[in-house]
Scaffold this active site. Structure first.
Site, PDB file in Angstrom:
ATOM      1  N   HIS B  69      64.457  50.702 -28.008  1.00  0.00           N
ATOM      2  CA  HIS B  69      65.457  51.777 -27.943  1.00  0.00           C
ATOM      3  C   HIS B  69      64.810  52.956 -27.225  1.00  0.00           C
ATOM      4  O   HIS B  69      63.861  53.560 -27.731  1.00  0.00           O
ATOM      5  CB  HIS B  69      65.925  52.171 -29.344  1.00  0.00           C
ATOM      6  CG  HIS B  69      66.854  51.176 -29.949  1.00  0.00           C
ATOM      7  ND1 HIS B  69      66.878  50.889 -31.293  1.00  0.00           N
ATOM      8  CD2 HIS B  69      67.806  50.386 -29.380  1.00  0.00           C
ATOM      9  CE1 HIS B  69      67.807  49.963 -31.525  1.00  0.00           C
ATOM     10  NE2 HIS B  69      68.379  49.646 -30.378  1.00  0.00           N
ATOM     11  N   SER B  70      65.353  53.267 -26.054  1.00  0.00           N
ATOM     12  CA  SER B  70      64.614  54.127 -25.132  1.00  0.00           C
ATOM     13  C   SER B  70      64.365  55.529 -25.646  1.00  0.00           C
ATOM     14  O   SER B  70      63.378  56.158 -25.276  1.00  0.00           O
ATOM     15  CB  SER B  70      65.340  54.171 -23.797  1.00  0.00           C
ATOM     16  OG  SER B  70      66.721  54.344 -23.961  1.00  0.00           O
ATOM     17  N   ARG B  71      65.242  56.052 -26.489  1.00  0.00           N
ATOM     18  CA  ARG B  71      65.023  57.430 -26.936  1.00  0.00           C
ATOM     19  C   ARG B  71      63.955  57.540 -28.018  1.00  0.00           C
ATOM     20  O   ARG B  71      63.568  58.642 -28.397  1.00  0.00           O
ATOM     21  CB  ARG B  71      66.330  58.024 -27.418  1.00  0.00           C
ATOM     22  CG  ARG B  71      66.944  57.367 -28.646  1.00  0.00           C
ATOM     23  CD  ARG B  71      68.337  57.910 -28.856  1.00  0.00           C
ATOM     24  NE  ARG B  71      69.027  57.298 -29.978  1.00  0.00           N
ATOM     25  CZ  ARG B  71      70.288  57.591 -30.291  1.00  0.00           C
ATOM     26  NH1 ARG B  71      70.971  58.461 -29.582  1.00  0.00           N
ATOM     27  NH2 ARG B  71      70.876  57.024 -31.322  1.00  0.00           N
ATOM     28  N   GLU B  72      63.481  56.422 -28.504  1.00  0.00           N
ATOM     29  CA  GLU B  72      62.472  56.441 -29.565  1.00  0.00           C
ATOM     30  C   GLU B  72      61.076  56.558 -28.946  1.00  0.00           C
ATOM     31  O   GLU B  72      60.261  55.636 -28.979  1.00  0.00           O
ATOM     32  CB  GLU B  72      62.639  55.186 -30.435  1.00  0.00           C
ATOM     33  CG  GLU B  72      64.009  55.185 -31.120  1.00  0.00           C
ATOM     34  CD  GLU B  72      64.397  53.886 -31.821  1.00  0.00           C
ATOM     35  OE1 GLU B  72      63.550  52.985 -31.936  1.00  0.00           O
ATOM     36  OE2 GLU B  72      65.563  53.773 -32.250  1.00  0.00           O
ATOM     37  N   ARG B 127      69.961  55.317 -25.621  1.00  0.00           N
ATOM     38  CA  ARG B 127      69.400  54.286 -26.504  1.00  0.00           C
ATOM     39  C   ARG B 127      69.419  52.889 -25.871  1.00  0.00           C
ATOM     40  O   ARG B 127      68.525  52.082 -26.081  1.00  0.00           O
ATOM     41  CB  ARG B 127      70.249  54.278 -27.786  1.00  0.00           C
ATOM     42  CG  ARG B 127      70.114  53.073 -28.695  1.00  0.00           C
ATOM     43  CD  ARG B 127      71.205  53.168 -29.773  1.00  0.00           C
ATOM     44  NE  ARG B 127      71.333  51.977 -30.592  1.00  0.00           N
ATOM     45  CZ  ARG B 127      70.792  51.826 -31.798  1.00  0.00           C
ATOM     46  NH1 ARG B 127      70.040  52.765 -32.314  1.00  0.00           N
ATOM     47  NH2 ARG B 127      70.995  50.733 -32.501  1.00  0.00           N
ATOM     48  N   ASN B 144      68.899  45.690 -29.354  1.00  0.00           N
ATOM     49  CA  ASN B 144      68.578  45.176 -30.678  1.00  0.00           C
ATOM     50  C   ASN B 144      69.817  44.636 -31.399  1.00  0.00           C
ATOM     51  O   ASN B 144      69.835  44.520 -32.621  1.00  0.00           O
ATOM     52  CB  ASN B 144      67.896  46.251 -31.532  1.00  0.00           C
ATOM     53  CG  ASN B 144      67.131  45.642 -32.690  1.00  0.00           C
ATOM     54  OD1 ASN B 144      66.590  44.533 -32.579  1.00  0.00           O
ATOM     55  ND2 ASN B 144      67.087  46.349 -33.814  1.00  0.00           N
ATOM     56  N   ARG B 145      70.850  44.326 -30.620  1.00  0.00           N
ATOM     57  CA  ARG B 145      72.020  43.615 -31.150  1.00  0.00           C
ATOM     58  C   ARG B 145      72.362  42.422 -30.251  1.00  0.00           C
ATOM     59  O   ARG B 145      73.390  41.800 -30.442  1.00  0.00           O
ATOM     60  CB  ARG B 145      73.243  44.548 -31.218  1.00  0.00           C
ATOM     61  CG  ARG B 145      73.079  45.765 -32.122  1.00  0.00           C
ATOM     62  CD  ARG B 145      73.027  45.384 -33.594  1.00  0.00           C
ATOM     63  NE  ARG B 145      73.013  46.563 -34.444  1.00  0.00           N
ATOM     64  CZ  ARG B 145      71.935  47.297 -34.699  1.00  0.00           C
ATOM     65  NH1 ARG B 145      70.753  46.968 -34.166  1.00  0.00           N
ATOM     66  NH2 ARG B 145      72.014  48.360 -35.491  1.00  0.00           N
ATOM     67  N   HIS B 196      60.222  50.456 -34.019  1.00  0.00           N
ATOM     68  CA  HIS B 196      61.276  51.435 -33.760  1.00  0.00           C
ATOM     69  C   HIS B 196      60.896  52.765 -34.426  1.00  0.00           C
ATOM     70  O   HIS B 196      59.872  52.876 -35.083  1.00  0.00           O
ATOM     71  CB  HIS B 196      62.592  50.957 -34.391  1.00  0.00           C
ATOM     72  CG  HIS B 196      63.204  49.754 -33.726  1.00  0.00           C
ATOM     73  ND1 HIS B 196      64.399  49.793 -33.080  1.00  0.00           N
ATOM     74  CD2 HIS B 196      62.774  48.470 -33.615  1.00  0.00           C
ATOM     75  CE1 HIS B 196      64.700  48.605 -32.601  1.00  0.00           C
ATOM     76  NE2 HIS B 196      63.725  47.770 -32.914  1.00  0.00           N
ATOM     77  N   TYR B 198      63.390  56.206 -36.325  1.00  0.00           N
ATOM     78  CA  TYR B 198      62.556  56.887 -37.273  1.00  0.00           C
ATOM     79  C   TYR B 198      63.013  56.463 -38.666  1.00  0.00           C
ATOM     80  O   TYR B 198      63.767  55.514 -38.766  1.00  0.00           O
ATOM     81  CB  TYR B 198      62.697  58.427 -37.096  1.00  0.00           C
ATOM     82  CG  TYR B 198      64.087  58.976 -37.263  1.00  0.00           C
ATOM     83  CD1 TYR B 198      64.444  59.693 -38.417  1.00  0.00           C
ATOM     84  CD2 TYR B 198      65.053  58.800 -36.273  1.00  0.00           C
ATOM     85  CE1 TYR B 198      65.710  60.208 -38.555  1.00  0.00           C
ATOM     86  CE2 TYR B 198      66.327  59.311 -36.414  1.00  0.00           C
ATOM     87  CZ  TYR B 198      66.644  60.006 -37.571  1.00  0.00           C
ATOM     88  OH  TYR B 198      67.917  60.522 -37.719  1.00  0.00           O
ATOM     89  N   TYR B 248      70.778  48.835 -43.041  1.00  0.00           N
ATOM     90  CA  TYR B 248      72.195  48.482 -42.959  1.00  0.00           C
ATOM     91  C   TYR B 248      72.334  47.107 -42.343  1.00  0.00           C
ATOM     92  O   TYR B 248      71.364  46.547 -41.842  1.00  0.00           O
ATOM     93  CB  TYR B 248      73.014  49.499 -42.162  1.00  0.00           C
ATOM     94  CG  TYR B 248      72.386  50.026 -40.892  1.00  0.00           C
ATOM     95  CD1 TYR B 248      71.910  49.178 -39.900  1.00  0.00           C
ATOM     96  CD2 TYR B 248      72.260  51.403 -40.681  1.00  0.00           C
ATOM     97  CE1 TYR B 248      71.356  49.677 -38.739  1.00  0.00           C
ATOM     98  CE2 TYR B 248      71.693  51.913 -39.531  1.00  0.00           C
ATOM     99  CZ  TYR B 248      71.250  51.039 -38.559  1.00  0.00           C
ATOM    100  OH  TYR B 248      70.684  51.532 -37.427  1.00  0.00           O
ATOM    101  N   GLU B 270      60.117  51.226 -38.736  1.00  0.00           N
ATOM    102  CA  GLU B 270      60.759  52.485 -38.348  1.00  0.00           C
ATOM    103  C   GLU B 270      59.708  53.565 -38.587  1.00  0.00           C
ATOM    104  O   GLU B 270      59.398  53.895 -39.729  1.00  0.00           O
ATOM    105  CB  GLU B 270      62.001  52.769 -39.208  1.00  0.00           C
ATOM    106  CG  GLU B 270      63.139  51.776 -39.043  1.00  0.00           C
ATOM    107  CD  GLU B 270      63.962  52.012 -37.788  1.00  0.00           C
ATOM    108  OE1 GLU B 270      63.764  53.051 -37.127  1.00  0.00           O
ATOM    109  OE2 GLU B 270      64.794  51.148 -37.476  1.00  0.00           O
TER     110      GLU B 270
END
Lengths: 94, 309
Positions: B69-72, B127, B144-145, B196, B198, B248, B270
């Site tokens: 996920h690029s923003r992480e 993301r 990631n889906r 990943h 957070y 989730y 995370e």
């Protein structure tokens, strides 16, 4: 280049299952263009959402009308991103 | 930076700097580190995997990925620190040396390079991948889906405009298909550790179903050990358990696919924090985050090394 001026990240707390449903409904309201950073999963875990500036009043009003507690996690997202960019530039010069 | 010693591990870097870092690390450690290009992103960027190996052919391997996920941003930043840590510790740290004498470590530092580049140039909060979706003005798939594990069921979205859009078919994204093809061709991967941020969690399968993984007991105990070791450095508290219970329902995710392929030790981290900064974790927390995470990774890798299957 997309900016996030005035966008806030809210931390939303559900005190029971009813409020959990309320915030789950909120997260699915497309017209608000919310960015769910951390989804509503259970009562013990707060939801973090990035709220665009133009939706701030609607979201806060929605939560307050339903007595759902929230705090402001990030007051102005763009300010933090600018800080991050300045730090990277300083490091690059160094 | 001219060498990986000069590389600023305490700061975030653009993609070219990360690619340069990888090449420098390979050049400086030719007998330990090599670079495998497993494919190309949608926009044509190389998908690089660093292979840490002390020899042998097709040894059992531990896969670690960051930056799906690029923003992480904290995740590739930690990945760079891990890479350097491995070369520094090999031959000095007995536990890591024992692991590398028997197994390889494969590290993909930026799984989603198009998205990562986009976060530096256009949208810090991006993301997904960057492939256009036919018939929609919305771009990208949640990588990631996109895995073939409960693909398309609850816990992902069929709407291209959603952050959790699963894509048209499983493995439709080259960034994912490349990993799938590589892992299947390798055939001897024993662990998938997908990193990943957070929220400070360590999760094991499943995410798409509430059915317990058949190795749940062992995965749970090992997660407990890993987060205990992690917390020993700075007291950072993690929650742990199966993905569906702790975070989730998430269908089509990396570790569920890996586990269903028979890769027993499949975990998602995370990383920091618990929600003060979210995806814009300050750079001064990169090294502490990487250091504490490394302790958890070592706990898992040592266990795998002692319990080869």
């Amino acid at each position: 280049k997309k900016t996030f001026v005035g966008d806030q990240v809210l931390r939303v707390f559900a005190k029971d299952e009813v409020q959990l449903t309320v915030i789950q409904d909120l997260s699915e309201m497309k017209q608000l263009q919310l960015d769910v950073w951390r989804g509503p999963t259970d009562v013990a875990t707060p939801m973090d959402i990035r709220v665009p500036f133009h939706s701030l009043m609607s979201v806060k009003a929605y939560l307050e009308a339903r007595d759902v507690q929230y705090t402001i996690m990030i007051k102005d997202l763009q300010a933090d991103i600018d800080k991050e960019e300045r730090q990277m530039q300083r490091s690059s010069y160094a | 930076a001219k060498t990986t010693d000069d590389f600023d591990y305490a700061n975030y870097h653009v993609l070219d700097e990360i690619y340069s870092f990888q090449d420098m690390l390979v050049a400086e450690n030719p007998t330990l580190v090599s670079k495998i290009v497993i494919g190309q992103s949608y926009e044509g960027r190389p998908l690089n995997v660093l292979k840490f190996s002390t020899g042998g052919t097709n040894r059992p391997a531990i896969w670690i990925d960051t930056g799906i996920h690029s923003r992480e941003w904290i995740t590739p930043a930690s990945g760079a620190w891990f890479a350097k840590k491995i070369v520094l510790d090999y031959g000095h740290n007995p536990a890591l040396t024992a692991i590398l004498d028997k197994m390889d470590i494969l590290l993909e530092m930026v799984v989603n390079p198009d998205g990562y580049h986009f976060t530096h140039t256009s949208n810090r909060m991006w993301r997904k991948t960057r492939k256009p979706n036919p018939g929609s003005s919305c771009v990208g798939v949640d990588p990631n889906r996109n895995w073939d594990a409960g693909f398309g069921t609850a816990g992902s979205s069929g709407n291209p405009c959603d952050e959790t859009y699963r894509g048209p078919t499983a493995h439709s994204e080259s960034e994912i298909k490349s990993i799938v093809d590589f892992m299947k061709a390798h055939g001897n991967i024993k662990a998938v550790l997908s990193i990943h941020s957070y929220s400070q969690m360590l999760l094991y399968p499943y995410g798409y179903t509430s059915t317990s993984a058949k190795d749940q007991k062992e995965l749970h105990e090992l997660a407990k050990k890993a987060i205990t070791d992690l917390a020993s450095l700075y007291g950072t508290a993690y929650r742990y358990g199966s993905m569906i219970n702790i975070i989730y329902q998430a269908s089509g995710n990396t570790i569920d696919w890996a586990y269903n392929q028979g890769i027993k030790y499949s975990y998602t981290f995370e990383l920091r924090d618990t929600g003060r900064y979210g995806f814009i974790l300050p750079a001064n927390q990169i090294i502490p985050t990487a250091k504490e995470t490394w302790l958890a990774l070592m706990a898992i890798m040592e266990h795998i090394n002692a319990n080869t299957y």
